[in-house]
Design an enzyme around this catalytic site. Structure first.
Site, PDB file in Angstrom:
ATOM      1  N   LYS A   4      43.471   2.313  97.025  1.00  0.00           N
ATOM      2  CA  LYS A   4      42.556   3.358  97.519  1.00  0.00           C
ATOM      3  C   LYS A   4      43.286   4.685  97.602  1.00  0.00           C
ATOM      4  O   LYS A   4      42.756   5.721  97.195  1.00  0.00           O
ATOM      5  CB  LYS A   4      41.996   2.975  98.894  1.00  0.00           C
ATOM      6  CG  LYS A   4      41.026   1.821  98.826  1.00  0.00           C
ATOM      7  CD  LYS A   4      40.744   1.226 100.183  1.00  0.00           C
ATOM      8  CE  LYS A   4      40.108  -0.136 100.030  1.00  0.00           C
ATOM      9  NZ  LYS A   4      40.454  -1.067 101.079  1.00  0.00           N
ATOM     10  N   GLN A  48      40.163  -0.703 107.521  1.00  0.00           N
ATOM     11  CA  GLN A  48      40.275  -1.909 106.700  1.00  0.00           C
ATOM     12  C   GLN A  48      39.978  -3.160 107.529  1.00  0.00           C
ATOM     13  O   GLN A  48      40.583  -3.380 108.574  1.00  0.00           O
ATOM     14  CB  GLN A  48      41.692  -1.990 106.087  1.00  0.00           C
ATOM     15  CG  GLN A  48      41.886  -3.112 105.081  1.00  0.00           C
ATOM     16  CD  GLN A  48      41.061  -2.936 103.822  1.00  0.00           C
ATOM     17  OE1 GLN A  48      40.802  -1.835 103.367  1.00  0.00           O
ATOM     18  NE2 GLN A  48      40.604  -4.042 103.260  1.00  0.00           N
ATOM     19  N   ASP A  71      32.078   3.491 104.136  1.00  0.00           N
ATOM     20  CA  ASP A  71      31.856   2.066 103.868  1.00  0.00           C
ATOM     21  C   ASP A  71      30.377   1.694 104.018  1.00  0.00           C
ATOM     22  O   ASP A  71      29.947   0.647 103.543  1.00  0.00           O
ATOM     23  CB  ASP A  71      32.632   1.212 104.888  1.00  0.00           C
ATOM     24  CG  ASP A  71      33.951   0.686 104.358  1.00  0.00           C
ATOM     25  OD1 ASP A  71      34.021   0.363 103.160  1.00  0.00           O
ATOM     26  OD2 ASP A  71      34.904   0.593 105.152  1.00  0.00           O
TER      27      ASP A  71
HETATM   28  N1  GUN Z   1      37.599  -5.669 103.701  1.00  0.00           N
HETATM   29  C1  GUN Z   1      37.114  -6.265 102.598  1.00  0.00           C
HETATM   30  N2  GUN Z   1      36.259  -5.453 101.937  1.00  0.00           N
HETATM   31  C2  GUN Z   1      36.205  -4.313 102.645  1.00  0.00           C
HETATM   32  C3  GUN Z   1      35.495  -3.083 102.483  1.00  0.00           C
HETATM   33  O1  GUN Z   1      34.733  -2.871 101.536  1.00  0.00           O
HETATM   34  N3  GUN Z   1      35.719  -2.139 103.434  1.00  0.00           N
HETATM   35  C4  GUN Z   1      36.551  -2.348 104.495  1.00  0.00           C
HETATM   36  N4  GUN Z   1      36.694  -1.364 105.394  1.00  0.00           N
HETATM   37  N5  GUN Z   1      37.216  -3.473 104.680  1.00  0.00           N
HETATM   38  C5  GUN Z   1      37.036  -4.448 103.757  1.00  0.00           C
END
Ligand code: GUN
Length: 232
Positions: A4, A48, A71
């Site tokens: 990311k 996350q 998200d």
């Molecule tokens: N953990 C697994 N997939 C995701 C996601 O798309 N966003 C976040 N914040 N955590 C995750």
């Protein structure tokens, strides 16, 4: 997290990364979220998941400003997705929609089967397919006769988190198979929820793991962040 950060650098998005220790208190995390909510130069916040057991995930998601929730996990944004009028598309489902569209596949009237009912993928995926006029069935761990249902699918999305559980005999000839799984095996090999070799023989189109859905999720995260900045 690295991918990311790298994506941000590649396209010129300023980013900050906070790596907190696993025993960080909930209050400390909430305070950080609040600081970022207030910070002018920040348009997107991603916490996350999953979080350590002592932290209430809902409390943290609820604390993120809906305007910076790239998200699309905040209840306000989830509600907007349900209605079908939203600014932030849920990243993984949106990436899958792009893959389907880019492949020239029309969802309208198709049998869409989503295996998995998570808030991150299964539920929002089902909504996006429904908005595109698919006939959507959601399956999960308590579903009876799973194979019977998956065999009906023109578009099959596997998002259960169980290594290679979708096998070729569960797939209709000519189906589109999307694998959202990211399962790390004991030998460190990364595999999806789909048994690629057997399903590939049946499918008209199929996504690999790694390299299928994952990079699209990050692309959609970037898209949401740029959108957030523009909306501001
Ligand atoms: N953990 C697994 N997939 C995701 C996601 O798309 N966003 C976040 N914040 N955590 C995750």
């Amino acid at each position: 997290m690295n991918s990311k950060k790298r994506a941000c650098e590649e396209i010129g998005i300023y980013s900050e990364e906070y790596v907190l220790s696993a025993d960080t208190s909930q209050d400390k995390l909430l305070a950080l979220v609040d600081t970022l909510n207030q910070k002018d130069g920040i348009h997107g916040i991603l916490v996350q998941l999953p979080l350590p057991a002592h932290i209430d995930e809902d409390a943290v998601i609820n604390a993120i400003s809906p305007y910076k929730d790239v998200d699309a996990f905040h209840p306000v944004n989830v509600g907007k997705i349900m209605i079908g009028n939203y600014n932030f598309a849920p990243c993984t489902p949106a990436g899958i929609m792009e893959l389907i569209a880019e492949s020239g596949i029309d969802i309208k009237g198709k049998e869409c089967v989503v295996v998995g009912r998570s808030n991150i993928v299964g539920k929002p995926m089902s909504m996006l397919l429904l908005h595109s006029h698919g006939t959507v069935t959601i399956c999960h761990s308590r579903t009876k006769n799973l194979a019977e249902i998956t065999r009906r699918a023109d578009i099959l999305v596997a998002a259960v988190g169980r290594p290679e559980m979708i096998t070729g005999d569960m797939v209709k000839e000519g189906a589109v198979v999307i694998d959202v799984g990211m399962n790390r095996l004991e030998d460190n090999k990364l595999v999806g929820d789909v048994h690629f070799e057997s399903c590939e023989k049946k499918a008209a189109a199929i996504t690999p793991v790694p390299g299928g859905v994952g990079p699209m999720t990050i692309a959609m995260l970037m898209k949401n962040t740029v959108k957030s900045a523009r909306l501001k």
